[in-house]
Scaffold this motif. Sequence first.
Motif, PDB file in Angstrom:
ATOM      1  N   ASP A 130       7.979   0.372 -10.557  1.00 11.48           N
ATOM      2  CA  ASP A 130       6.705   0.876 -10.043  1.00 11.48           C
ATOM      3  C   ASP A 130       6.115   1.838 -11.072  1.00 11.48           C
ATOM      4  O   ASP A 130       6.844   2.448 -11.860  1.00 11.48           O
ATOM      5  N   ASN A 133       1.126   6.213 -11.684  1.00 10.46           N
ATOM      6  CA  ASN A 133      -0.264   6.516 -12.006  1.00 10.46           C
ATOM      7  C   ASN A 133      -0.714   5.702 -13.211  1.00 10.46           C
ATOM      8  O   ASN A 133       0.079   4.967 -13.817  1.00 10.46           O
ATOM      9  N   ALA A 198       0.281   3.339  -8.456  1.00  8.53           N
ATOM     10  CA  ALA A 198       0.564   3.631  -7.044  1.00  8.53           C
ATOM     11  C   ALA A 198      -0.427   4.615  -6.444  1.00  8.53           C
ATOM     12  O   ALA A 198      -0.831   4.467  -5.282  1.00  8.53           O
ATOM     13  N   ASP A 199      -0.839   5.618  -7.224  1.00 12.96           N
ATOM     14  CA  ASP A 199      -1.752   6.605  -6.654  1.00 12.96           C
ATOM     15  C   ASP A 199      -3.135   6.008  -6.389  1.00 12.96           C
ATOM     16  O   ASP A 199      -3.798   6.388  -5.415  1.00 12.96           O
ATOM     17  N   ALA A 202      -2.818   3.984  -3.236  1.00  9.90           N
ATOM     18  CA  ALA A 202      -2.661   4.843  -2.056  1.00  9.90           C
ATOM     19  C   ALA A 202      -3.992   5.324  -1.507  1.00  9.90           C
ATOM     20  O   ALA A 202      -4.130   5.559  -0.299  1.00  9.90           O
ATOM     21  N   HIS A 204      -6.443   3.653  -0.945  1.00 12.69           N
ATOM     22  CA  HIS A 204      -6.889   2.617   0.004  1.00 12.69           C
ATOM     23  C   HIS A 204      -5.839   2.322   1.069  1.00 12.69           C
ATOM     24  O   HIS A 204      -5.958   1.342   1.819  1.00 12.69           O
ATOM     25  N   GLY A 205      -4.796   3.150   1.128  1.00 16.22           N
ATOM     26  CA  GLY A 205      -3.755   2.945   2.125  1.00 16.22           C
ATOM     27  C   GLY A 205      -2.791   1.825   1.784  1.00 16.22           C
ATOM     28  O   GLY A 205      -2.157   1.242   2.666  1.00 16.22           O
ATOM     29  N   ASP A 207       0.608   0.401  -0.234  1.00 11.05           N
ATOM     30  CA  ASP A 207       1.871   0.745  -0.868  1.00 11.05           C
ATOM     31  C   ASP A 207       2.666  -0.530  -1.102  1.00 11.05           C
ATOM     32  O   ASP A 207       2.196  -1.637  -0.798  1.00 11.05           O
ATOM     33  N   ARG A 208       3.880  -0.384  -1.648  1.00 10.96           N
ATOM     34  CA  ARG A 208       4.705  -1.564  -1.939  1.00 10.96           C
ATOM     35  C   ARG A 208       4.972  -2.374  -0.661  1.00 10.96           C
ATOM     36  O   ARG A 208       4.931  -3.611  -0.686  1.00 10.96           O
ATOM     37  N   ARG A 223      -7.260  -3.747   3.195  1.00 10.74           N
ATOM     38  CA  ARG A 223      -7.017  -2.563   2.372  1.00 10.74           C
ATOM     39  C   ARG A 223      -6.603  -2.967   0.960  1.00 10.74           C
ATOM     40  O   ARG A 223      -7.027  -2.356  -0.035  1.00 10.74           O
TER      41      ARG A 223
END
Length: 321
Positions: A130, A133, A198-199, A202, A204-205, A207-208, A223
Amino acid sequence: MSTAELDAAGVADPALRKAYLRCRALNAEHGRTYFLATRLLALTQRPAVHALYGFARWADDIVDEPGADRAEAARRLETLSRELLRGLTDGSSGHPVLAALVHTARRYDIDTTLFTDFLRSMRMDLTVHDYPNRAALDDYVHGSAEVIGLQLLPVLGTVCPATHAEPYAAALGKAFQLTNFLRDVAEDVNRGRVYLPADELAVHGVDRELLEWCTSRGRTDPRVRKALAEQHAVTRGIYRYARVGIELLHPVSRPCIETAATLYSGILDEIENADFAVFSHRAAVGTRRRVTVAAGALARAWWVRRGGRGVGAVPAREGMS
């Protein structure tokens, strides 16, 4: 035609010719867009491009081989790295792909760090899953993609000091890689990797876990669609910047790079046209579009080579800088 390329490039040694042919086969098999674009270059340039692609493909396959043990993959990458450095130092290699790469690197005086940076990113694929940023992702992309553009630049040649063209060459490599990340989200998730900041997801809500849900169901959550649209816009901007540098290339090389940029950015068109349904099918530019773009580029390449711009092939080492 492949032997004509080697003849034009002055590659006479039988073992070296075999290595170049191996690289050319890898390009033809795995890099459809790149291989098509390469055929728009002068015969003298093509073997070097095949060598650079063949090396990148060889290393990438070590990392992504289905069912491969990570410890074994790391060992193979380390062996490849040692053989590469030894070959660059000695000026030759017995490796079936590195022999051509070493010959190309020395012929065009390509900076060794561009290869070591590439292998560093390949090693990251074995341990990093992952990217928190944009800065972390950019660090990976520099080695996995930007250096490819920089490796190619001496082969393509420039009409200005090479340092002026380097930011654009790096950016085009980056744009190609980010396009792959958008197209291959589901494939990468299945390999346990997410090549998106990842940030930024996030916000937009996303995640993995949500990406895994989309992958398992072949559906794009709203999303995720918004997050992908944002990444799509970022990549479009990088293409716009990179295209400025095409005019800095030797005229012989421009049709090739214009074609690669047009076809690869066309994948973004397909992703957008499908409303970011990247979890249900793999976006690809259709055959008709590929033929149309290639035909126009072929005409331009033919005109340049026949003296329309008063230039010939790009000389090794010196380019036009």
